[in-house]
Write a protein that holds these residues in place. Structure first.
Motif, mmCIF file in Angstrom:
data_model
loop_
_atom_site.group_PDB
_atom_site.id
_atom_site.type_symbol
_atom_site.label_atom_id
_atom_site.label_comp_id
_atom_site.label_asym_id
_atom_site.label_seq_id
_atom_site.Cartn_x
_atom_site.Cartn_y
_atom_site.Cartn_z
ATOM 1 N N UNK A 354 -15.245 -0.565 -26.677
ATOM 2 C CA UNK A 354 -14.523 0.146 -27.753
ATOM 3 C C UNK A 354 -13.504 -0.510 -28.201
ATOM 4 N N UNK A 355 -12.816 -1.526 -27.669
ATOM 5 C CA UNK A 355 -11.656 -2.201 -28.217
ATOM 6 C C UNK A 355 -12.287 -3.013 -29.361
ATOM 7 N N UNK A 356 -13.427 -3.612 -29.007
ATOM 8 C CA UNK A 356 -14.015 -4.517 -30.032
ATOM 9 C C UNK A 356 -14.628 -3.678 -31.340
ATOM 10 N N UNK A 357 -14.865 -2.471 -31.114
ATOM 11 C CA UNK A 357 -15.442 -1.474 -32.114
ATOM 12 C C UNK A 357 -14.137 -1.084 -33.094
ATOM 13 N N UNK A 358 -13.102 -0.835 -32.248
ATOM 14 C CA UNK A 358 -11.744 -0.421 -33.025
ATOM 15 C C UNK A 358 -11.243 -1.556 -33.886
ATOM 16 N N UNK A 360 -13.086 -4.033 -35.198
ATOM 17 C CA UNK A 360 -13.855 -4.062 -36.652
ATOM 18 C C UNK A 360 -13.440 -2.914 -37.518
ATOM 19 N N UNK A 361 -13.008 -1.600 -37.013
ATOM 20 C CA UNK A 361 -12.876 -0.609 -37.995
ATOM 21 C C UNK A 361 -11.353 -0.871 -38.435
ATOM 22 N N UNK A 362 -10.541 -0.824 -37.511
ATOM 23 C CA UNK A 362 -8.904 -0.920 -37.991
ATOM 24 C C UNK A 362 -8.232 -2.090 -38.058
ATOM 25 N N UNK A 363 -9.043 -3.254 -37.389
ATOM 26 C CA UNK A 363 -8.290 -4.344 -37.316
ATOM 27 C C UNK A 363 -7.740 -4.565 -36.066
ATOM 28 N N UNK A 364 -7.449 -5.902 -35.798
ATOM 29 C CA UNK A 364 -7.308 -6.051 -34.320
ATOM 30 C C UNK A 364 -6.023 -5.771 -33.792
ATOM 31 N N UNK A 365 -4.739 -5.916 -34.721
ATOM 32 C CA UNK A 365 -3.476 -5.340 -34.807
ATOM 33 C C UNK A 365 -3.625 -3.928 -34.291
#
Length: 391
Positions: A354-358, A360-365
């Motif tokens: 979930x964190x990896x997908x988020x 990719x979509x939102x940026x890591x920050x």
């Protein structure tokens, strides 16, 4: 078959035996951390693809999903002590042979055997530690878990030294340390006196019914905590490197977090014995996401301070949650611990994706910000845990 608890007549905290188990936990988990450092050599020697290389960890961790059933077996057949004594030797033997296997299929089978051994130790060792802890289960869980935390630092160093000095095929020479660890446990635990529990172990379904509210509370806390812990342990170096820091700085930052976690684990269980489990969990669940938020907006030395305080408070919840499961499981402690371990594994694997997908979509920050906010959602679940500790 009734449970036979390792104990003594006074119900005192048996420091020497608990330290023996914690030390063996440290040695055992050093072996399980060998895979990542030597993976490049395995890829080269066996001609593995990156997909095949990535699947090796899955084979080693897959048996964790069956921890509840393994724990139920240990409770019903009184196998906990035998599991604990045998597994350091078994894990050491299999892990030290992975450099000699000639094919990918045999490597997967070997790591699957390692995973079964690892699962057997982790469903039995906390239970026996709790039985040896008398009224101070939290303190016992702290000492047990700090061994595992410290092994994450020492394990890769031992693996690199072994490969450099002995070669991949010569790592078999390290297995004898694991055999010695099993011998020490046999010496320390093999002749201990047993006390029969008045209550026979329930079925896995029956235990779920008895503990469903507690399990729901622990589940909610673990989900909330995993968003922080998985973000940091999996993605922190990548995040900091993307923010313009050096790889050296990123690596040191993760070390600071892990070292603080070991300190938090050592303190939190003992503190929960005196202050109460719910109070310690509430403090940690409030403080750790606040420190993750701070980490996103500070620089320099303050970043290390935020990471240290975050690691201390986030990882510190582990022994407290294990103590909650142990003291409310009655004669089903191994099964309850197995459920805790299986839930932790499943949640961690899912949350990382979930964190990896988020990211990719939102940026890591933005993903890290989301994780810190989600972590506060664990607070209501603390109310589902018992107000008073059961013995």
């Amino acid at each position: 078959m009734p449970d036979r608890a390792i104990t003594d007549a006074t119900g005192r905290f048996q420091t020497e035996r608990i330290l023996a188990i914690a030390s063996v936990h440290f040695i055992h988990d050093i072996y399980t951390s060998f895979l990542a450092p030597i993976l490049p050599l395995l890829i080269k020697n066996l001609g593995l693809s990156l997909t095949q290389a990535g699947s090796l960890t899955v084979f080693m961790q897959l048996p964790s999903l069956f921890n509840p059933f393994l724990g139920t077996l240990a409770d019903r057949k009184n196998l906990k002590r035998y599991f604990l004594i045998a597994t350091p030797a078994l894990t050491a033997t299999f892990m030290c042979l992975i450099g000699m296997v000639p094919s990918f299929g045999l490597l997967c089978a070997t790591l699957l055997a390692v995973g079964i051994s690892v699962a057997a130790l982790h469903v039995s060792a906390p239970v026996i530690t709790a039985q040896l802890s008398g009224p101070c289960i939290g303190r016992g869980m702290s000492l047990f878990m700090v061994g595992g935390e410290l092994s994450r630092t020492a394990g890769p160093l031992v693996a690199v030294w072994a490969v450099s000095s002995l070669g991949l095929a010569g790592m078999w020479q390290l297995m004898f340390v694991g055999w010695a660890a099993s011998a020490v446990l046999w010496w320390r635990l093999g002749q201990t006196r047993s006390k029969t529990s008045a209550r026979a172990p329930a079925s896995l379904t029956g235990m779920f019914k008895e503990m469903k509210i507690i399990i729901a509370g622990v589940f909610g806390i673990l989900v909330a905590r995993s968003f922080m812990a998985s973000a940091i342990t999996t993605y922190l170096p990548t995040f900091l490197f993307g923010e313009g820091h050096s790889l050296w700085f990123a690596g040191i930052s993760l070390t600071v977090y892990e070292a603080a976690g070991a300190a938090g684990v050592l303190v939190s269980g003992t503190l929960s014995d005196t202050m109460g489990r719910r109070k310690v969990l509430l403090a940690a669940t409030l403080f750790s996401p606040a420190m993750m938020l701070a980490m996103l907006y500070v620089q320099g030395p303050l970043l290390f301070v935020a990471l240290f305080l975050m690691g201390f408070s986030t990882i510190a919840t582990g022994p407290v949650l294990m103590a909650v499961m142990m003291e409310n499981a009655g004669a089903n402690r191994a099964a309850a611990n197995g459920i805790y371990m299986a839930i932790s594994f499943a949640i961690r694997a899912s949350v990382i994706l979930v964190i990896g997908s988020a990211s990719d979509v939102l940026g890591m920050r933005s993903a890290f910000l989301m994780c810190s906010l989600v972590a506060f959602a664990g607070i209501p679940f603390i109310s589902l845990l018992p107000k008073a500790d059961r013995t």
